[in-house]
Design a protein around this motif. Sequence first.
Motif, short mmCIF file in Angstrom:
data_model
loop_
_atom_site.label_atom_id
_atom_site.label_comp_id
_atom_site.label_asym_id
_atom_site.label_seq_id
_atom_site.Cartn_x
_atom_site.Cartn_y
_atom_site.Cartn_z
N LYS A 1 -1.66 -2.92 9.83
CA LYS A 1 -0.42 -3.43 9.10
C LYS A 1 0.60 -2.08 9.05
O LYS A 1 0.21 -1.06 8.56
CB LYS A 1 -0.45 -4.03 7.88
CG LYS A 1 0.82 -4.13 7.08
CD LYS A 1 0.62 -4.97 5.65
CE LYS A 1 1.80 -5.08 5.08
NZ LYS A 1 1.54 -5.93 3.66
N PRO A 2 1.70 -2.20 9.70
CA PRO A 2 2.63 -0.87 9.60
C PRO A 2 3.01 -0.55 8.16
O PRO A 2 3.02 -1.39 7.17
CB PRO A 2 3.94 -1.21 10.50
CG PRO A 2 3.37 -2.39 11.23
CD PRO A 2 2.19 -3.05 10.49
N MET A 3 2.87 0.60 7.74
CA MET A 3 3.22 1.21 6.46
C MET A 3 4.75 1.83 6.35
O MET A 3 5.13 2.14 7.42
CB MET A 3 2.28 2.09 5.79
CG MET A 3 0.80 1.37 5.57
SD MET A 3 -0.46 2.32 5.11
CE MET A 3 0.20 3.03 3.47
N SER A 4 5.19 1.79 5.21
CA SER A 4 6.70 2.54 5.08
C SER A 4 6.89 3.82 4.96
O SER A 4 6.30 4.46 4.30
CB SER A 4 7.21 1.72 3.94
OG SER A 4 8.61 2.17 3.65
N LYS A 5 7.66 4.34 5.86
CA LYS A 5 7.83 5.89 5.81
C LYS A 5 8.83 5.96 4.61
O LYS A 5 8.66 7.37 4.08
CB LYS A 5 8.43 6.17 7.07
CG LYS A 5 8.86 7.51 7.11
CD LYS A 5 9.59 8.13 8.34
CE LYS A 5 9.74 9.33 8.57
NZ LYS A 5 10.44 9.87 10.04
N ARG A 6 9.26 5.33 3.86
CA ARG A 6 10.29 5.31 2.63
C ARG A 6 9.38 5.60 1.69
O ARG A 6 9.57 6.37 0.91
CB ARG A 6 11.11 4.15 2.67
CG ARG A 6 12.32 3.83 3.67
CD ARG A 6 12.85 2.71 3.24
NE ARG A 6 13.96 2.37 4.24
CZ ARG A 6 14.96 1.21 4.18
NH1 ARG A 6 14.76 0.34 3.17
NH2 ARG A 6 15.60 1.09 5.16
N VAL A 7 8.09 4.99 1.53
CA VAL A 7 7.17 5.10 0.44
C VAL A 7 6.14 6.31 0.80
O VAL A 7 6.19 7.21 0.00
CB VAL A 7 6.29 4.05 0.37
CG1 VAL A 7 5.36 4.20 -0.65
CG2 VAL A 7 7.10 2.69 0.01
N ASN A 8 6.08 6.69 2.19
CA ASN A 8 5.08 7.76 2.43
C ASN A 8 5.84 8.77 3.27
O ASN A 8 6.01 8.37 4.47
CB ASN A 8 3.87 7.38 3.02
CG ASN A 8 3.46 6.09 2.31
OD1 ASN A 8 2.59 6.26 1.45
ND2 ASN A 8 3.45 4.92 2.72
N LYS A 9 6.34 9.82 2.73
CA LYS A 9 7.37 10.64 3.51
C LYS A 9 6.94 11.30 4.53
O LYS A 9 7.41 11.81 5.50
CB LYS A 9 7.91 11.55 2.48
CG LYS A 9 6.72 12.84 1.94
CD LYS A 9 7.54 13.59 1.19
CE LYS A 9 6.61 14.71 0.33
NZ LYS A 9 6.17 15.54 1.41
N PRO B 1 0.80 -1.03 0.00
CA PRO B 1 0.06 0.04 -0.12
C PRO B 1 0.91 1.32 -0.09
O PRO B 1 1.99 1.26 0.58
CB PRO B 1 -0.81 -0.15 1.18
CG PRO B 1 0.38 -0.76 2.45
CD PRO B 1 0.87 -1.80 1.34
N SER B 2 0.37 2.38 -0.67
CA SER B 2 0.83 3.73 -0.35
C SER B 2 -0.17 4.90 -0.41
O SER B 2 -1.21 4.37 -0.68
CB SER B 2 1.69 3.87 -1.58
OG SER B 2 0.92 3.98 -2.77
N VAL B 3 0.04 5.75 0.14
CA VAL B 3 -1.11 6.77 0.39
C VAL B 3 -1.40 7.63 -0.62
O VAL B 3 -0.27 8.13 -1.32
CB VAL B 3 -0.86 7.48 1.86
CG1 VAL B 3 -1.91 8.49 2.12
CG2 VAL B 3 -0.63 6.81 2.97
N ALA B 4 -2.32 7.84 -1.23
CA ALA B 4 -2.72 8.70 -2.27
C ALA B 4 -2.26 10.19 -2.21
O ALA B 4 -2.13 10.55 -1.05
CB ALA B 4 -4.18 8.76 -2.50
N SER B 5 -2.03 10.84 -3.30
CA SER B 5 -1.33 12.20 -3.41
C SER B 5 -2.56 13.09 -2.76
O SER B 5 -2.23 13.99 -1.89
CB SER B 5 -0.92 12.41 -4.57
OG SER B 5 -1.83 12.52 -5.43
N PHE B 6 -3.65 12.89 -3.10
CA PHE B 6 -4.91 13.75 -2.59
C PHE B 6 -5.42 13.35 -1.17
O PHE B 6 -6.35 14.20 -0.61
CB PHE B 6 -6.00 13.50 -3.44
CG PHE B 6 -6.47 12.26 -3.81
CD1 PHE B 6 -7.50 11.54 -2.73
CD2 PHE B 6 -6.00 11.42 -4.82
CE1 PHE B 6 -8.00 10.16 -2.96
CE2 PHE B 6 -6.49 10.18 -5.04
CZ PHE B 6 -7.56 9.39 -3.93
#
Length: 409
Positions: free
Chosen positions: A230-238, A138-143
Amino acid sequence: MSTVKLGNGKSFRGIGINTFESKEGLYPVVSGADVAMNSESKGNARFCFDNTLDPSKVKGRLVYCTLSQWGVDSVVKGIGGIGTIVESEQYLDTAQIFMAPATMVNSTVGETIQNYIHSTRSPTAVVYKSEEFKIPAPSVASFSSRGPNPGSHRILKPDIAAPGVDILAAYTLVKSLTGLKGDTQRSKFTLMSGTSMACPHVAGVAAYVKSFHPTWTPAAIKSAIMTTAKPMSKRVNKDAEFSYGAGQLNPARAINPGLVYDIDEMSYVQFLCHEGYSGSSIAHLIGTKSVNCSSLLPGFGYDALNYPSMQLNMKNSQQPNVGVFKRRVTNVGPPSVYNATIKAPKGLQITVRPTSLLFTRLLQKRSFKVVVVAKPELSTKFRVLSASLVWKTTHHTVRSPIVVYSLPD
């Protein structure tokens, strides 16, 4: 994704839902700015606004347009054009449904296409029918909205992340898929993006948890959803937790969280008093005549709320910033011993007391204290330090994000 192929053989991938098969190999392609209705409309023609393009120069052609508003495919098709290639400066992470052969490209690809159009006498191109394309998730949408929470610098927001991009959703046959003039596409389903898609996912998980635990409070259900995410990645989501909160919701784990952070009505009142809300404004919220904050016992700890996450704002750049968080968890699983694990980056010192919690029965409660010490630092930019507290047994992992942030001095 839809592939754009130029007459010089170069191909580019664009974003969008284009269900139309190409009837010919290649079509003439023009730039909207070059086919203006007249000199007065030339400035707006590059955006392919209605009544800015010359139909005689558009008919039978693909038109290259710069995005300013949705619906350029309707404009182009309405005056006889084949379709459109749309340039967008926005980050392309959602698929727009088109009513004609079309796709959306970024400005870098757009510049290449524009250069090609103006480098040859008879430029041609084709937009192929869309194909499914897999990307990392997963990654967080720009909007998607980000924190920090403007309502309180003590409470982390958002709480949770859920699927909300290009979601297959029920739709009406009364309206076309785009709602644009000339669109004849109709379906019982469509792809949609936004909070309107993410919220039903979370609401469904909440109802799912409630079906297993009908006596649980809303706070307990919320805690279960957050602590099992589920923990998400700070590298993908700044923006880290300010973009995804506790992480991506996990329905299967949420029904069996092990421990929950529960909150009663009075705790919310104490929190609002701690935040500085007036007694009269709080009274309106809870449906009473008045609330006297000064007569209430103050809420415990830095944030005065038994929340599943913790947040500290580094306001002092000269001395260490300290946050003391007091929490109480309720056992909703079998008798167990939970051991604490702290993960913290350089610059943060986090301690938890006690480091083990013993539960001998269902619904037994245990309290603990977390002390967060952040080293002072002068900062000229927004800064986020991500940490976590995990209570763990062989069968359960109860994770709480801890976020320390600073705003530019």
